[in-house]
Write a protein that holds these residues in place. Structure first.
Motif, PDB file in Angstrom:
ATOM      1  N   ILE A 121     -12.879  23.402 -57.799  1.00  0.00           N
ATOM      2  CA  ILE A 121     -13.887  23.719 -57.409  1.00  0.00           C
ATOM      3  C   ILE A 121     -14.953  23.427 -58.162  1.00  0.00           C
ATOM      4  N   LYS A 122     -15.278  23.424 -59.157  1.00  0.00           N
ATOM      5  CA  LYS A 122     -15.933  23.298 -60.560  1.00  0.00           C
ATOM      6  C   LYS A 122     -16.336  22.544 -60.855  1.00  0.00           C
ATOM      7  N   ILE A 123     -15.821  20.779 -61.018  1.00  0.00           N
ATOM      8  CA  ILE A 123     -15.975  19.238 -61.453  1.00  0.00           C
ATOM      9  C   ILE A 123     -15.353  18.761 -61.044  1.00  0.00           C
ATOM     10  N   ALA A 124     -16.197  17.636 -60.249  1.00  0.00           N
ATOM     11  CA  ALA A 124     -16.200  16.376 -59.773  1.00  0.00           C
ATOM     12  C   ALA A 124     -16.136  15.478 -61.127  1.00  0.00           C
TER      13      ALA A 124
ATOM     14  N   SER B 281     -12.284  16.507 -56.874  1.00  0.00           N
ATOM     15  CA  SER B 281     -12.994  17.708 -58.036  1.00  0.00           C
ATOM     16  C   SER B 281     -11.721  18.322 -58.379  1.00  0.00           C
ATOM     17  N   ASP B 282     -11.854  18.919 -59.414  1.00  0.00           N
ATOM     18  CA  ASP B 282     -10.520  19.768 -60.215  1.00  0.00           C
ATOM     19  C   ASP B 282      -9.955  20.936 -59.052  1.00  0.00           C
TER      20      ASP B 282
ATOM     21  N   LYS C 209      -7.967  20.054 -53.350  1.00  0.00           N
ATOM     22  CA  LYS C 209      -9.331  19.525 -54.119  1.00  0.00           C
ATOM     23  C   LYS C 209     -10.034  18.817 -52.791  1.00  0.00           C
TER      24      LYS C 209
END
Length: 118
Positions: free
Chosen positions: A39-42, A35-36, A19
């Motif tokens: 690497i899309k949502i923090a 992040s997930d 992550k």
């Protein structure tokens, strides 16, 4: 590990399942987000009360190990015209010191208008 100039190169430094950890460096605290694995949502994680550099980095290291961090993204507080201010220089110095000590890939992210975007 390098301090990256081109954010497009960041994925080559992150292994599968790792992550990103985002750092929002303030004078009194360091805000952490993780992040997930895609690497899309923090997601905001925690705030560390700043102390001495060594203690701050020990706390960051613990989060890196616990959350399987592959690289750091450090927010750069630039002026609206793109010029640097003292906080910008402090963030870059912090990144260089972390990179020199732990050798983790680091990317700087322009923070201008990020609150408005959110």
């Amino acid at each position: 590990m390098p301090i990256l100039e081109d954010p497009k190169t960041l994925p080559q430094f992150i292994e599968s399942g790792q992550k990103l950890m985002g750092l929002d460096l303030g004078t009194k605290t360091i805000g952490l987000a993780v992040s997930d694995t895609m690497i899309k949502i923090a997601t905001p994680l925690e705030t560390i009360k700043r102390s001495k550099f060594t203690k701050d980095t020990q706390a960051l290291r613990a989060f890196e190990e616990t959350h399987n961090i592959g690289a750091l993204v450090i927010g750069l507080p630039l002026n609206m015209d793109g010029s640097e201010q003292q906080l910008t220089l402090d963030a870059k110095k912090f990144g260089k010191r972390i990179n020199g000590r732990y050798g983790i890939a680091i990317e700087y992210q322009d923070e201008r208008l990020t609150t408005a975007d959110a």
